[in-house]
Design a protein around this motif. Sequence first.
Motif, PDB file in Angstrom:
ATOM      1  N   ASN A   8       0.834  -1.194   0.000  1.00 40.26           N
ATOM      2  CA  ASN A   8       0.000   0.000   0.000  1.00 40.26           C
ATOM      3  C   ASN A   8       0.871   1.247   0.000  1.00 40.26           C
ATOM      4  N   HIS A  11       2.687   1.622  -3.373  1.00 40.51           N
ATOM      5  CA  HIS A  11       1.804   1.684  -4.538  1.00 40.51           C
ATOM      6  C   HIS A  11       1.587   3.126  -4.977  1.00 40.51           C
ATOM      7  N   ARG A 274      -8.159   3.999   0.812  1.00 36.66           N
ATOM      8  CA  ARG A 274      -8.244   2.548   0.832  1.00 36.66           C
ATOM      9  C   ARG A 274      -9.295   2.053   1.823  1.00 36.66           C
ATOM     10  N   GLU A 277     -11.199  -0.922   0.879  1.00 41.20           N
ATOM     11  CA  GLU A 277     -10.432  -2.175   0.938  1.00 41.20           C
ATOM     12  C   GLU A 277     -10.307  -2.693   2.371  1.00 41.20           C
ATOM     13  N   VAL A 280     -13.511  -4.284   3.180  1.00 40.33           N
ATOM     14  CA  VAL A 280     -13.592  -5.601   2.547  1.00 40.33           C
ATOM     15  C   VAL A 280     -12.817  -6.635   3.364  1.00 40.33           C
ATOM     16  N   PHE A 368     -20.436  -4.464   0.244  1.00 31.73           N
ATOM     17  CA  PHE A 368     -21.593  -4.822  -0.579  1.00 31.73           C
ATOM     18  C   PHE A 368     -22.075  -3.666  -1.437  1.00 31.73           C
TER      19      PHE A 368
ATOM     20  N   LEU B  53     -28.285 -11.504   2.974  1.00 31.30           N
ATOM     21  CA  LEU B  53     -26.968 -12.107   2.752  1.00 31.30           C
ATOM     22  C   LEU B  53     -25.958 -11.644   3.815  1.00 31.30           C
ATOM     23  N   SER B  54     -26.051 -10.357   4.204  1.00 32.28           N
ATOM     24  CA  SER B  54     -25.134  -9.832   5.222  1.00 32.28           C
ATOM     25  C   SER B  54     -25.337 -10.553   6.548  1.00 32.28           C
ATOM     26  N   PHE B  92     -16.825 -14.849   0.449  1.00 30.95           N
ATOM     27  CA  PHE B  92     -17.688 -13.796  -0.109  1.00 30.95           C
ATOM     28  C   PHE B  92     -17.286 -13.480  -1.541  1.00 30.95           C
ATOM     29  N   PHE B  94     -18.339 -10.415  -4.261  1.00 29.20           N
ATOM     30  CA  PHE B  94     -19.091  -9.159  -4.323  1.00 29.20           C
ATOM     31  C   PHE B  94     -19.291  -8.707  -5.760  1.00 29.20           C
ATOM     32  N   GLN B  95     -20.292  -7.873  -5.939  1.00 26.85           N
ATOM     33  CA  GLN B  95     -20.528  -7.318  -7.264  1.00 26.85           C
ATOM     34  C   GLN B  95     -19.324  -6.497  -7.743  1.00 26.85           C
ATOM     35  N   ALA B  96     -18.723  -5.737  -6.812  1.00 25.71           N
ATOM     36  CA  ALA B  96     -17.641  -4.818  -7.193  1.00 25.71           C
ATOM     37  C   ALA B  96     -16.253  -5.483  -7.094  1.00 25.71           C
ATOM     38  N   ASN B  98     -13.931  -6.045  -5.393  1.00 26.62           N
ATOM     39  CA  ASN B  98     -13.298  -5.699  -4.116  1.00 26.62           C
ATOM     40  C   ASN B  98     -11.947  -6.366  -3.894  1.00 26.62           C
ATOM     41  N   LEU B  99     -11.130  -6.393  -4.940  1.00 30.87           N
ATOM     42  CA  LEU B  99      -9.760  -6.868  -4.757  1.00 30.87           C
ATOM     43  C   LEU B  99      -8.917  -5.728  -4.176  1.00 30.87           C
ATOM     44  N   LEU B 100      -7.796  -6.067  -3.565  1.00 25.75           N
ATOM     45  CA  LEU B 100      -6.918  -5.038  -3.016  1.00 25.75           C
ATOM     46  C   LEU B 100      -6.004  -4.530  -4.133  1.00 25.75           C
ATOM     47  N   GLY B 101      -6.076  -3.238  -4.386  1.00 22.22           N
ATOM     48  CA  GLY B 101      -5.440  -2.653  -5.562  1.00 22.22           C
ATOM     49  C   GLY B 101      -3.922  -2.732  -5.582  1.00 22.22           C
ATOM     50  N   ALA B 102      -3.304  -2.805  -4.409  1.00 23.91           N
ATOM     51  CA  ALA B 102      -1.837  -2.779  -4.373  1.00 23.91           C
ATOM     52  C   ALA B 102      -1.238  -4.185  -4.441  1.00 23.91           C
ATOM     53  N   LEU B 143      -1.600  -6.786 -11.311  1.00 19.88           N
ATOM     54  CA  LEU B 143      -2.405  -6.030 -10.358  1.00 19.88           C
ATOM     55  C   LEU B 143      -3.843  -5.976 -10.869  1.00 19.88           C
ATOM     56  N   ARG B 159     -10.208 -16.147  -4.248  1.00 17.44           N
ATOM     57  CA  ARG B 159     -10.065 -15.659  -2.879  1.00 17.44           C
ATOM     58  C   ARG B 159     -11.162 -16.235  -1.984  1.00 17.44           C
ATOM     59  N   ASP B 171     -23.126 -11.746  -3.790  1.00 16.99           N
ATOM     60  CA  ASP B 171     -24.148 -10.705  -3.978  1.00 16.99           C
ATOM     61  C   ASP B 171     -23.978 -10.102  -5.363  1.00 16.99           C
TER      62      ASP B 171
END
Lengths: 370, 246
Positions: A8, A11, A274, A277, A280, A368, B53-54, B92, B94-96, B98-102, B143, B159, B171
């Motif tokens: 992080n 990055h 972040r 994240e 999440v 979500f 679901l939550s 889980f 998710f629709q989005a 939600n992976l960690l960008g770094a 990435l 994951r 979801d």
Amino acid sequence: MLKLAWRNLIHERTRLIISVGGVALAVLLIVVMNGIFAGGEKQATTYIKNQPAPLWVMQAGVENIHMASSILPADAVERVRSVPGVETAVGILYTGGGVEVGDTLVPSYLFGVDPDASFGGPWSLTKGTAAPAANEIVVDQAFAQRYRLALGDTVSVMGHDLVIAGLSKGTFGIAVNLTFVNKEALAQTLGVPSQSASYILVKPVSGTNLQNLADELRTALPQANVMTQTDFIASERDLIRQTGVDVIRAMSTVAYVIGLLVIGLTIYTATLERSREYGVLKAIGAKNPQLVRVVFTQAFAAAGLGYLLGVGLAYGTSVVVSRLFPDILILINPPQLLREVPALAFITALAALLPVGRVARLDPLVAFRA
Amino acid sequence: MNTPYILEMRQVSKTYGSGHTAVKAVDGVDLLIKPEEIVLVMGPSGSGKTTLLSMAGLLLRPTEGKIWLNGQETTPLTERQLPALRLRSVGFVFQAYNLLGALTARENVGLVMHMAGRNGRSARTRAAELLTMLGLEHRLNHLPADLSGGEKQRVALARALANDPPLILADEPTGNLDSKIGREVMELLCCGLGRDQGRAIVIVTHDHRLRDIADRVLWLEDGRLSDDHRGNLESMASHQIGETTR
Ligand SMILES: Nc1ncnc2c1ncn2[C@@H]1O[C@H](COP(=O)(O)OP(=O)(O)OP(=O)(O)O)[C@@H](O)[C@H]1O
Ligand SMILES: [Mg+2]
């Protein structure tokens, strides 16, 4: 998790550079300030340190050379010499003043030294004589270089033209410019008897107990102050330090506040960016302490890198400065570097508190939201 | 532990807010999921699907009712105990994404195993295995920003499966994907890897084309759950078609 913290952190290059750079500048400022004052302390005590005199006699109430004015009775040197256990006693005259080079007045220490004495004058010479005659002066070579002076050139001291007869070494700095003139001539200018001394430098017979001798000198000269060389150096250093302490403290505070803001802001924005994240990760099953550790790790890694960079820059600065300005001595000593670590760690922890609070309160349900 | 269900929700309700502004998002739902089952939950927007679901995923406490996960009653568990249970028992999606960008694809998958106590090296190996099985062997060190939507969702699948949870909760997993890619990803989950070891899968979706993947389709409306009434789904399908052709 530590890997996540590190990733992080690196990055976002720009932010990393800002936070590390900010801390580095703060550390640089603090270390260099301290270094300049440490250098000043060293320069200020150099005369006392370099005389082979374990005991120093001066006017009662005087404990320094810098910012002090001391004058002893005309017979004081003779009385010191008559005390058993004294091998050599050298009287010197001292006054703060200035050396005029053309139109420029350079603040200087003026030492009136006896040309026949075995010490009391410059201890290291590059050229000429260490024993100035009545119309002569010994100045530092770096001083001479700075003002384009050479042996045989003329400068003016208290209205008297003096010829440069010797160039000394290690006697020029921002805090001090030591110059040496003839003692009798200086006495005449100051209007005191020629046997008078400001300080008497005492070298005992070898094997003599210093404390006993100091006591005997005190008895022989009840109107004088007798100090050991060590105490005299410490007293001189303390004086310089006192004048520097407030400045250093103010600058350090400013520097640390800058560091606090830089780390705080960069880590806070990084955490905000972040935060989804982190939410999440909570949803998936990360515990709060794990995420808090990630944020703290980022803050401390940035601060640690900044500290190392700052120390490196400070050493670099000290080298460059000593080349460009030989009179400025920046003394960086490792214990002082370590002393800054707890303060920096405290600042870093403080800066991380806000983002840590954010992370701890995050709702994992953000995961979500589309 | 001698229950036939992986997930058991009994008379579960959730009310947001209180007084005049109270919203009963989920209303007295009974939901029982057996091992190996694939259950689709459909329903109009705002019907309470995400809320349901939550709660199933132990991210939200019900206002009323009880939830058992793997036979363990979850109501008495403290906030401190829940994360560890989620980590090992629920995957889980998710629709989005939600992976960690770094982190790279492999690191994203490895991290959750690491969190569950698996050592770095075996986590790395297992992450690479999972991603390879999902057809991402060429994307291990990419990435998320350099992956397509379908690839990202496959990393997210890996994951979710990483700690071998008995239950997967998804979801709107195809919500951000076009229908062909969405279908592929769902087939990977429901027909391939996801089916190991009696794992159950609950998918919340608007996408009626996923119906044939499921063993059961449930209908949620106004927080109330009912069995698949063909009429509901048909009308929803025609509604959607109507919307898109308009
Ligand atoms: N945190 C909240 N506070 C108050 N009300 C909420 C909250 N979350 C959801 N609701 C309300 O609860 C109801 C159910 O919401 P939920 O998100 O579960 O529906 P959904 O079926 O997932 O909808 P969609 O298909 O649009 O995702 C909605 O009326 C919503 O406005
Ligand atoms: Mg929803």
